[in-house]
Design a protein around this motif. Structure first.
Motif, PDB file in Angstrom:
ATOM      1  N   GLY A   1       5.059   4.356  37.705  1.00 29.71           N
ATOM      2  CA  GLY A   1       3.900   4.053  37.127  1.00 29.71           C
ATOM      3  C   GLY A   1       3.031   4.831  36.152  1.00 29.71           C
ATOM      4  N   ILE A   2       3.506   6.177  35.921  1.00 26.05           N
ATOM      5  CA  ILE A   2       2.638   6.928  34.991  1.00 26.05           C
ATOM      6  C   ILE A   2       3.708   7.300  33.866  1.00 26.05           C
ATOM      7  CG2 ILE A   2       0.825   7.799  36.538  1.00 26.05           C
ATOM      8  CD1 ILE A   2       2.431  10.395  36.760  1.00 26.05           C
ATOM      9  N   GLU A   3       4.973   6.655  33.702  1.00 23.70           N
ATOM     10  CA  GLU A   3       5.796   7.074  32.684  1.00 23.70           C
ATOM     11  C   GLU A   3       5.226   7.456  31.301  1.00 23.70           C
ATOM     12  OE1 GLU A   3       6.028   4.513  34.790  1.00 23.70           O
ATOM     13  OE2 GLU A   3       7.708   5.035  35.972  1.00 23.70           O
ATOM     14  N   GLN A   4       4.303   6.553  30.790  1.00 26.93           N
ATOM     15  CA  GLN A   4       3.741   6.928  29.724  1.00 26.93           C
ATOM     16  C   GLN A   4       2.630   7.942  29.572  1.00 26.93           C
ATOM     17  OE1 GLN A   4       4.476   5.021  26.731  1.00 26.93           O
ATOM     18  NE2 GLN A   4       6.022   4.467  28.208  1.00 26.93           N
ATOM     19  N   ASN A   5       2.308   8.522  30.696  1.00 28.11           N
ATOM     20  CA  ASN A   5       1.314   9.474  30.835  1.00 28.11           C
ATOM     21  C   ASN A   5       2.076  11.215  31.090  1.00 28.11           C
ATOM     22  OD1 ASN A   5       0.506   6.913  32.110  1.00 28.11           O
ATOM     23  ND2 ASN A   5      -1.438   8.230  31.997  1.00 28.11           N
ATOM     24  N   VAL A   6       3.378  11.059  31.195  1.00 30.96           N
ATOM     25  CA  VAL A   6       3.887  12.226  31.423  1.00 30.96           C
ATOM     26  C   VAL A   6       4.523  12.830  30.240  1.00 30.96           C
ATOM     27  CG1 VAL A   6       6.066  13.337  32.804  1.00 30.96           C
ATOM     28  CG2 VAL A   6       4.334  11.860  33.940  1.00 30.96           C
ATOM     29  N   VAL A   7       4.258  14.092  30.171  1.00 32.65           N
ATOM     30  CA  VAL A   7       4.941  15.068  29.183  1.00 32.65           C
ATOM     31  C   VAL A   7       5.665  16.129  29.573  1.00 32.65           C
ATOM     32  CG1 VAL A   7       4.599  16.563  26.906  1.00 32.65           C
ATOM     33  CG2 VAL A   7       3.314  13.963  27.399  1.00 32.65           C
ATOM     34  N   LEU A   8       6.937  16.193  29.681  1.00 36.77           N
ATOM     35  CA  LEU A   8       7.694  17.308  30.479  1.00 36.77           C
ATOM     36  C   LEU A   8       7.992  18.394  29.495  1.00 36.77           C
ATOM     37  CD1 LEU A   8       9.298  17.920  33.082  1.00 36.77           C
ATOM     38  CD2 LEU A   8      11.155  17.029  31.928  1.00 36.77           C
ATOM     39  N   ILE A   9       7.829  19.686  30.035  1.00 37.25           N
ATOM     40  CA  ILE A   9       7.711  20.854  29.273  1.00 37.25           C
ATOM     41  C   ILE A   9       9.140  21.396  29.615  1.00 37.25           C
ATOM     42  CG2 ILE A   9       6.752  23.123  28.467  1.00 37.25           C
ATOM     43  CD1 ILE A   9       5.196  20.764  27.665  1.00 37.25           C
ATOM     44  N   ASP A  10       9.999  21.806  28.909  1.00 33.95           N
ATOM     45  CA  ASP A  10      11.065  22.527  29.370  1.00 33.95           C
ATOM     46  C   ASP A  10      11.715  23.670  28.566  1.00 33.95           C
ATOM     47  OD1 ASP A  10      13.042  22.985  31.241  1.00 33.95           O
ATOM     48  OD2 ASP A  10      14.013  21.124  31.294  1.00 33.95           O
ATOM     49  N   SER A  11      12.482  24.546  29.135  1.00 37.30           N
ATOM     50  CA  SER A  11      13.068  25.539  28.384  1.00 37.30           C
ATOM     51  C   SER A  11      14.389  26.141  28.833  1.00 37.30           C
ATOM     52  CB  SER A  11      11.958  26.697  28.416  1.00 37.30           C
ATOM     53  OG  SER A  11      12.717  27.982  27.969  1.00 37.30           O
ATOM     54  N   VAL A  12      15.271  26.691  28.027  1.00 38.76           N
ATOM     55  CA  VAL A  12      16.529  27.199  28.763  1.00 38.76           C
ATOM     56  C   VAL A  12      16.442  28.593  29.151  1.00 38.76           C
ATOM     57  CG1 VAL A  12      17.857  25.727  27.399  1.00 38.76           C
ATOM     58  CG2 VAL A  12      17.408  27.820  26.454  1.00 38.76           C
ATOM     59  N   SER A  13      15.173  29.219  28.573  1.00 38.19           N
ATOM     60  CA  SER A  13      15.125  30.731  28.816  1.00 38.19           C
ATOM     61  C   SER A  13      15.523  31.149  30.023  1.00 38.19           C
ATOM     62  CB  SER A  13      13.517  31.017  28.461  1.00 38.19           C
ATOM     63  OG  SER A  13      13.324  30.867  27.098  1.00 38.19           O
ATOM     64  N   LYS A  14      14.875  30.791  31.290  1.00 45.20           N
ATOM     65  CA  LYS A  14      15.017  31.105  32.617  1.00 45.20           C
ATOM     66  C   LYS A  14      16.388  30.654  33.097  1.00 45.20           C
ATOM     67  CE  LYS A  14      11.163  32.534  31.832  1.00 45.20           C
ATOM     68  NZ  LYS A  14      10.463  34.042  31.683  1.00 45.20           N
ATOM     69  N   ARG A  15      16.728  29.321  32.748  1.00 42.80           N
ATOM     70  CA  ARG A  15      17.838  28.916  33.423  1.00 42.80           C
ATOM     71  C   ARG A  15      19.249  29.572  33.106  1.00 42.80           C
ATOM     72  NH1 ARG A  15      16.228  23.560  31.760  1.00 42.80           N
ATOM     73  NH2 ARG A  15      17.885  23.040  30.274  1.00 42.80           N
ATOM     74  N   TYR A  16      19.351  30.162  31.946  1.00 40.45           N
ATOM     75  CA  TYR A  16      20.638  30.766  31.489  1.00 40.45           C
ATOM     76  C   TYR A  16      20.395  32.280  30.832  1.00 40.45           C
ATOM     77  CZ  TYR A  16      21.727  25.674  30.912  1.00 40.45           C
ATOM     78  OH  TYR A  16      22.056  24.448  31.045  1.00 40.45           O
ATOM     79  N   SER A  17      19.176  32.662  31.374  1.00 41.70           N
ATOM     80  CA  SER A  17      19.029  34.152  30.818  1.00 41.70           C
ATOM     81  C   SER A  17      18.817  34.176  29.275  1.00 41.70           C
ATOM     82  CB  SER A  17      19.940  35.200  31.127  1.00 41.70           C
ATOM     83  OG  SER A  17      19.527  35.563  32.495  1.00 41.70           O
ATOM     84  N   GLU A  18      18.235  33.282  28.595  1.00 38.89           N
ATOM     85  CA  GLU A  18      18.307  33.094  27.147  1.00 38.89           C
ATOM     86  C   GLU A  18      16.633  33.091  26.547  1.00 38.89           C
ATOM     87  OE1 GLU A  18      22.292  30.646  26.755  1.00 38.89           O
ATOM     88  OE2 GLU A  18      20.654  29.380  26.745  1.00 38.89           O
ATOM     89  N   CYS A  19      16.248  33.918  27.199  1.00 38.10           N
ATOM     90  CA  CYS A  19      14.723  34.006  26.759  1.00 38.10           C
ATOM     91  C   CYS A  19      14.596  34.343  25.247  1.00 38.10           C
ATOM     92  CB  CYS A  19      13.671  35.013  27.777  1.00 38.10           C
ATOM     93  SG  CYS A  19      13.961  35.047  29.214  1.00 38.10           S
ATOM     94  N   GLY A  20      15.476  35.026  24.676  1.00 31.76           N
ATOM     95  CA  GLY A  20      15.353  35.361  23.315  1.00 31.76           C
ATOM     96  C   GLY A  20      15.794  34.497  22.116  1.00 31.76           C
ATOM     97  N   ILE A  21      16.376  33.299  22.697  1.00 32.59           N
ATOM     98  CA  ILE A  21      17.076  32.370  21.594  1.00 32.59           C
ATOM     99  C   ILE A  21      15.912  31.127  21.257  1.00 32.59           C
ATOM    100  CG2 ILE A  21      19.477  32.655  22.590  1.00 32.59           C
ATOM    101  CD1 ILE A  21      19.259  29.953  23.740  1.00 32.59           C
ATOM    102  N   ARG A  22      14.728  31.261  21.920  1.00 29.57           N
ATOM    103  CA  ARG A  22      13.721  30.346  21.687  1.00 29.57           C
ATOM    104  C   ARG A  22      13.925  28.756  21.614  1.00 29.57           C
ATOM    105  NH1 ARG A  22      11.293  32.065  24.406  1.00 29.57           N
ATOM    106  NH2 ARG A  22       9.244  31.431  23.627  1.00 29.57           N
ATOM    107  N   ILE A  23      14.621  28.471  22.783  1.00 30.95           N
ATOM    108  CA  ILE A  23      14.910  26.989  22.793  1.00 30.95           C
ATOM    109  C   ILE A  23      14.241  26.269  23.883  1.00 30.95           C
ATOM    110  CG2 ILE A  23      16.692  25.144  22.938  1.00 30.95           C
ATOM    111  CD1 ILE A  23      16.678  26.411  20.270  1.00 30.95           C
ATOM    112  N   GLY A  24      13.217  25.210  23.739  1.00 30.47           N
ATOM    113  CA  GLY A  24      12.813  24.570  24.624  1.00 30.47           C
ATOM    114  C   GLY A  24      12.934  23.251  24.359  1.00 30.47           C
ATOM    115  N   ALA A  25      12.175  22.513  25.199  1.00 30.41           N
ATOM    116  CA  ALA A  25      11.975  20.884  24.810  1.00 30.41           C
ATOM    117  C   ALA A  25      10.656  20.122  25.310  1.00 30.41           C
ATOM    118  CB  ALA A  25      13.067  20.322  25.320  1.00 30.41           C
ATOM    119  N   LEU A  26      10.203  19.228  24.518  1.00 27.15           N
ATOM    120  CA  LEU A  26       9.218  18.372  24.902  1.00 27.15           C
ATOM    121  C   LEU A  26       9.922  17.099  25.140  1.00 27.15           C
ATOM    122  CD1 LEU A  26       5.804  18.242  23.371  1.00 27.15           C
ATOM    123  CD2 LEU A  26       6.953  16.006  23.852  1.00 27.15           C
TER     124      LEU A  26
END
Lengths: 401, 401
Positions: free
Chosen positions: B223-248
């Motif tokens: 019921g809040i699909e239009q309100n949600v903005v998900l923030i994500d990043s591969v930094s911690k998932r794959y020990s890739e903090c330096g490559i600077r790849i995230g997602a909105l």
């Protein structure tokens, strides 16, 4: 559903990228598109940079320092020395492309409502970064008929008020290819000093100057060392647009300290990009020379070719790899769209950036386009031919009396 | 000399990075520093990612699309499906780290003066991005004694006024390691719906949940699909903090269109980072399992160890790889500085992030630190021992009655 922000509404679409979906659609229809719209060089990235990436010897792709690697900044000092720009590694902050350098300069130096004077036409994204920072761009007109030279000092002073905080120049210029003369740079220096303004100077095209005229960096101007913020990027220098490595350089410690807080917030600039950029500083002399020679050739080919098309006029750009040309059309955006949506010649068409997106003055540049000469000479020749054919067929053609 | 901006002055220094010069100075004095301050995993980046970089087969490191490569976005769709998050490639915008996703979300959704409610302690850089966007963070207190669980709905409603535009959560939480329960997530959903707010949800630690409790993504809330903005990043998932790849990621087309204008202005996310991130999606199951198992071990080691030091208390974090611990000291920032400037035990010391930087309420968290468990177990054990010694010697020790 919540509203989006006013600034989200006000942000301009990139004049370079907004027609991209039309180009994609054209390609999907099997049409070949010559990209004259975007400053993506087709020349190879230096082998030393690709090799540095291929030889990466790390187990962890970790954060780099927020300011960028010291080793890279030290090597940059020597690079700048060749251009008589004397900086220390501490003066240099590595950013995620020149884009981030502009954004952080605006964020650190300008309050909402502050004004920046920018000669127009101007790189469209300056507008976007100004909106991001809540600042206001006041443009000062330069005209194609005067070859985009700077207007007299009085024209600047007409715009200066108590909200004026900065002058922004791009030198050599994107989109016009104009190179500021010593007299023009001294005029800017005097204004900056008189009104205690910041001078943001985007000099990412310094490698590409085709006349005997000297390159006058903002960093060469005496007496305004604390006012100058240099914007730089390796994107165009080494055909490395994708690695997103730029720099913000200033002798002003307060500005650097403020910028560093924005840098810490975004943690670090790209790691692998820095590795490639650092390696690129060891590029052999022949690489730079052959790239330079190539652009000299292309510039001649493009500008000669444009001026031979009936009704088309382009001044001769002195630097960078763009020109702003006047076309015999009612509306260059309509024409650019038509080229992608309707027109093709033997299955081929051209994509250009409508120049109106580089102006803020309503109506200015309505019949102009920005053309980048980043294609091989034979492709440029073909693209010029197709442009000629398009102009012959375009229903909105308008010939000047 | 022109002034810097108000926002440049107001920007907080990173509590994680601001003590870095002291650590560097300590190292220059020959002291070994155990970094408990920063979320830089010491675990290797997946070999598939390093190999993808080493095998890069391109002549030109060119711009990528402003939204990120379609191929990568398509593969991400399958990744999210495993977490029961159903999105299309169009819903995903690739950003330069999670940082840029937060900044662009704020820029696109919030006007200057708009308010965001954030449970505190909170990731300090949210404050920085809010200041960048001219928005105001209103914090809602969670306490170490209640294990950082969310306060009742009334506490939220006390803060809601006509400038309130969003709630921001980080789940699992940085810095506390707290995981929101289904009841808490439903409470947030009801608030978001009732007041038509945005819900920014930073879920970059979803891989690291150590209890049997389910991971409830903001994207699971109906019921809040239009309100949600998900923030994500591969930094911690794959020990890739330096490559600077995230997602909105959002289903809200208006938000995506606004965000895309900010994306176009900065041209493109890092190219090589995207190559590495895409390759990482093929990481073997054993990689993820062994990383997970390692954090389970370290968490046990750290939390047990902390709670055995007299006067120290840490709740048991349910996710991420941080904890906020209470120390028997007068001022944790003074203590952290002292550890770097004055103290050493057999030539070694520890660096922690003072928790005050994660709170906006004055005085809150004054005796707390954030500790990241991103070191090998033997190093964690040694760091705990050194912390114990430091607390025994620290002149500002304060024991609770």
């Amino acid at each position: 559903m919540p509203q989006i922000s006013v600034r989200g509404l006000e942000m301009p679409e990139s004049p370079i990228r907004k027609l991209a979906p039309l180009a994609t659609a054209a390609k999907n229809r099997g049409i070949k598109v010559y990209h004259l719209n975007i400053g993506q060089p087709d020349l190879p990235t230096p082998k030393v940079a690709i090799d540095a990436i291929r030889n990466i010897d790390r187990e962890i792709l970790e954060y780099s320092p927020s300011q960028g690697y010291l080793g890279y900044r030290k090597k940059l000092v020597n690079y700048y020395k060749k251009y008589n720009i004397n900086v220390s590694p501490d003066d240099i902050i590595i950013t995620c492309g020149g884009s981030e350098a502009v954004l952080f300069a605006f964020m650190s130096c300008l309050n909402p409502g502050d004004e920046i004077i920018v000669p127009e036409p101007a790189y469209a994204n300056y507008m976007a970064f100004a909106i991001s920072a809540g600042a206001k761009i006041r443009t000062i007109a330069t005209t194609i008929d005067e070859g985009f030279s700077l207007p007299k000092v009085e024209k600047f002073e007409e715009l200066i008020n108590d909200r004026t905080r900065a002058i922004l120049i791009c030198n050599p210029n994107n989109p016009t290819g104009y190179l500021y003369t010593r007299r023009e740079m001294n005029q800017i220096r005097d204004l900056v000093k008189k009104y205690d303004l910041y001078l943001f100077s985007d000099e990412v095209y310094r490698e590409y100057i085709y006349t005997g005229s000297p390159y006058i960096s903002a960093c060469h101007l005496e007496g305004i060392e604390q006012n100058v913020v240099l914007i730089d990027s390796v994107s165009k220098r080494y055909s490395e647009c994708g690695i997103r490595i730029g720099a913000l350089i200033t002798k002003n410690l307060d500005v650097r300290q403020a910028v560093m807080k924005f840098c810490q917030a975004r943690l670090s600039p790209p790691l692998i990009g820095q590795i490639a950029a650092e390696a690129s500083l060891d590029v052999p002399e022949e690489y730079s020379r052959s790239v330079y020679d190539e652009y000299v050739e292309r510039r001649k080919c493009l500008i000669d070719g444009l001026n031979r098309i009936p009704g088309v006029y382009s001044p001769i750009p002195m630097g960078a790899f763009y020109t702003v040309a006047k076309l015999p059309v009612d509306d260059s955006e309509k024409f650019c769209r038509w080229c992608l949506e309707t027109f093709n010649y033997e299955g081929e068409t051209v994509m250009m950036a409508p120049a109106s997106g580089f102006y803020t003055t309503p109506g200015a540049g309505y019949n102009q386009v920005r053309i980048a000469y980043v294609l091989k000479k034979e492709d440029l020749i073909r693209a010029l031919f197709i442009l000629r054919k398009a102009l012959e067929t375009y229903p909105g053609r308008v010939d000047e009396e």
